[in-house]
Motif scaffolding. Sequence first.
Motif, short mmCIF file in Angstrom:
data_model
loop_
_atom_site.label_atom_id
_atom_site.label_comp_id
_atom_site.label_asym_id
_atom_site.label_seq_id
_atom_site.Cartn_x
_atom_site.Cartn_y
_atom_site.Cartn_z
N THR A 1 22.13 32.00 63.23
CA THR A 1 21.54 33.04 64.07
C THR A 1 20.03 32.93 63.97
O THR A 1 19.39 33.52 63.10
CB THR A 1 22.06 34.43 63.62
N ALA A 2 19.49 32.10 64.88
CA ALA A 2 18.05 31.86 64.88
C ALA A 2 17.38 32.68 65.98
O ALA A 2 16.24 33.10 65.84
CB ALA A 2 17.77 30.38 65.10
N LEU A 3 18.11 32.92 67.07
CA LEU A 3 17.57 33.82 68.09
C LEU A 3 17.58 35.23 67.51
O LEU A 3 18.54 35.60 66.82
CB LEU A 3 18.44 33.80 69.35
N PRO A 4 16.57 36.03 67.79
CA PRO A 4 16.54 37.38 67.20
C PRO A 4 17.72 38.23 67.68
O PRO A 4 18.09 38.19 68.85
CB PRO A 4 15.20 37.95 67.68
N LEU A 5 18.30 39.01 66.77
CA LEU A 5 19.43 39.86 67.12
C LEU A 5 19.04 40.98 68.08
O LEU A 5 19.89 41.59 68.69
CB LEU A 5 20.07 40.44 65.85
N LEU B 1 21.34 34.11 58.93
CA LEU B 1 20.16 34.65 59.62
C LEU B 1 18.91 33.81 59.35
O LEU B 1 18.58 33.52 58.20
CB LEU B 1 19.90 36.09 59.18
N ILE B 2 18.25 33.43 60.42
CA ILE B 2 16.98 32.70 60.32
C ILE B 2 15.89 33.68 60.77
O ILE B 2 15.88 34.12 61.92
CB ILE B 2 16.98 31.45 61.24
N ALA C 1 11.35 24.47 57.56
CA ALA C 1 12.12 25.41 56.72
C ALA C 1 13.49 25.67 57.35
O ALA C 1 14.50 25.82 56.65
CB ALA C 1 11.35 26.72 56.57
N PHE C 2 13.52 25.74 58.67
CA PHE C 2 14.76 25.95 59.42
C PHE C 2 15.75 24.80 59.12
O PHE C 2 16.92 25.02 58.81
CB PHE C 2 14.41 26.04 60.92
N VAL C 3 15.25 23.58 59.16
CA VAL C 3 16.11 22.42 58.89
C VAL C 3 16.65 22.46 57.45
O VAL C 3 17.81 22.14 57.19
CB VAL C 3 15.36 21.09 59.19
#
Length: 561
Positions: A256-260, A282-283, A291-293
């Motif tokens: 979940t990288a797109l904001p909720l 949650l990202i 950092a995401f990777v």
Amino acid sequence: MSNQRPWLNHYPAGVSAEIDINQYASVTAVVEEAFERFGQRPAFHSFGKQLTYAEVDKLSRDFAGYLTGELKLVKGDRIAIMMPNCLQYPIALFGALRAGLTVVNTNPMYTARELKHQLEDSGAKAILVLDNFAATLQQVVAETEVKHIITTGIGDLLGAKGAVMNLVVKHVKKMVPPFHLPHAVRFNDALSRGARHSLTKPVIGHDDIAFLQYTGGTTGVAKGAMLTHGNMVANMLQAGMWIGANLKEGQEVVITALPLYHIFSLTANGLVFMRLGGLSWLITNPRDMPAFVKELRKSGFTALTGVNTLFNGLLNTPGFSELDFSKLRLSLGGGMAVQRAVAERWKKVTGCTLAEAYGLTEASPAVCINPLDLKDYNGSIGLPIPSTDIAIWSEDGQALPQGDVGELMVHGPQVMKGYWQRPDETVKVLTPDGWLHTGDIARIDENGYVYIVDRKKDMILVSGFNVYPNEIEDIVMKHPGVAEVAAIGITDEHSGEAVKLFVVRKDPTLTVEQLKEFCRENLTGYKRPRVIEFRDALPKSNVGKILRRELRDEKKQAVAG
């Protein structure tokens, strides 16, 4: 309306023509069923901390207890949630819904002006805000109906590590501008106070409003789409049935990288995967791609939703192509057009087809999704999902034959009730029998696949976020050095589109940098102009209306030339 639904012949195996919306009375019923069925399964992960379904059940119940028992909020009251993806978000979200409240999702990057409008318009009585954005709230809260403020630090639910993190964020990274909200209550205090109250469950039905989801409009003023519990349940069942055959209950890890607070992530990641007993990873800051990777490497992910910009960013980040994609079963792109080059490269690197979906805030959001067993990118936004009818209309409201190009119209149980307290705007987009004008120009082929050809509106789509030229122009016109302005969208390889301004100066000494600085103060990041061009005059119609289309065509010709 034609009764032909050619798309049904091309539905994936196991997908029915209709859903049964009466399976659940409300979003709350869906969430509570998940708590019961998947108690010991992990539900949310953030910064190394995992919460099980049972833990989210208890914490959200405590938050609901605080809202009803301490704050005395009642069914239908609005609460704003202003934060990025962190563990507090789902707890507050589910707590508010269990208390029968309407959630007003609020972009934490809003400027004071944008925040004030949303709080005033929604009549929110309470707000939960991350410390990093509390200074913005402080500027405007006195001018709104907000009576109750709950503040939280990014690390508040992370134990001892979280306390250190809060100190670093505030004092080392200086990411929390000083704020003074003397009557605010801390999130963790709200939870412990709420635990002392019993929760009386309100009766919630399909017609009750679950979310006021704000979206721009042709007028540029953000309007709250009233998304009912029925709308959200319908879309969750529609999308859930579509992707369900590919997914395994209790075994999915969705990134979940797109904001909720964005409707795509809210429905797909927040609800569809919850009903499946999935773990939502949650990202908080997907812009930090390295950092995401690293997070992806730890997660064992099976599904990823995002916008084209996100997929493209990952593909261009060192280390991404070396990840283990053996469990990846679902890559879903929405919010903006998926570009062929990105989709083809994604398939090559991950082995998983990037399925394009289409939706809009007013439809909770999903309307069309491509079959997930699609071998290759096809340039289409997919087939209408179950219980959804679509049609192509001419400008005078006539249904056009298959293959003709016109405005895409949508009808189904996911279509909003209307805009909050804006009957004048509602009638512009909803027909008396419930057909929704999307403002997108499209065609449907003989198999029922839908292709977007153009946008009817002047809307600009930046990384999946709608930007309305009127709003940008209204703000820029407030600068004393500006005589006239027009905003258009230009192609941008990172964000799909970006904003370009054409400005006629009142003050000949006005510089591009001065105007950009003014925009930084008044507009959220994605709305700010990437390019500003000064002109002596702007093209106008015979009644003096600035012709944005001419500026866009001129731009296209320049590119073609």
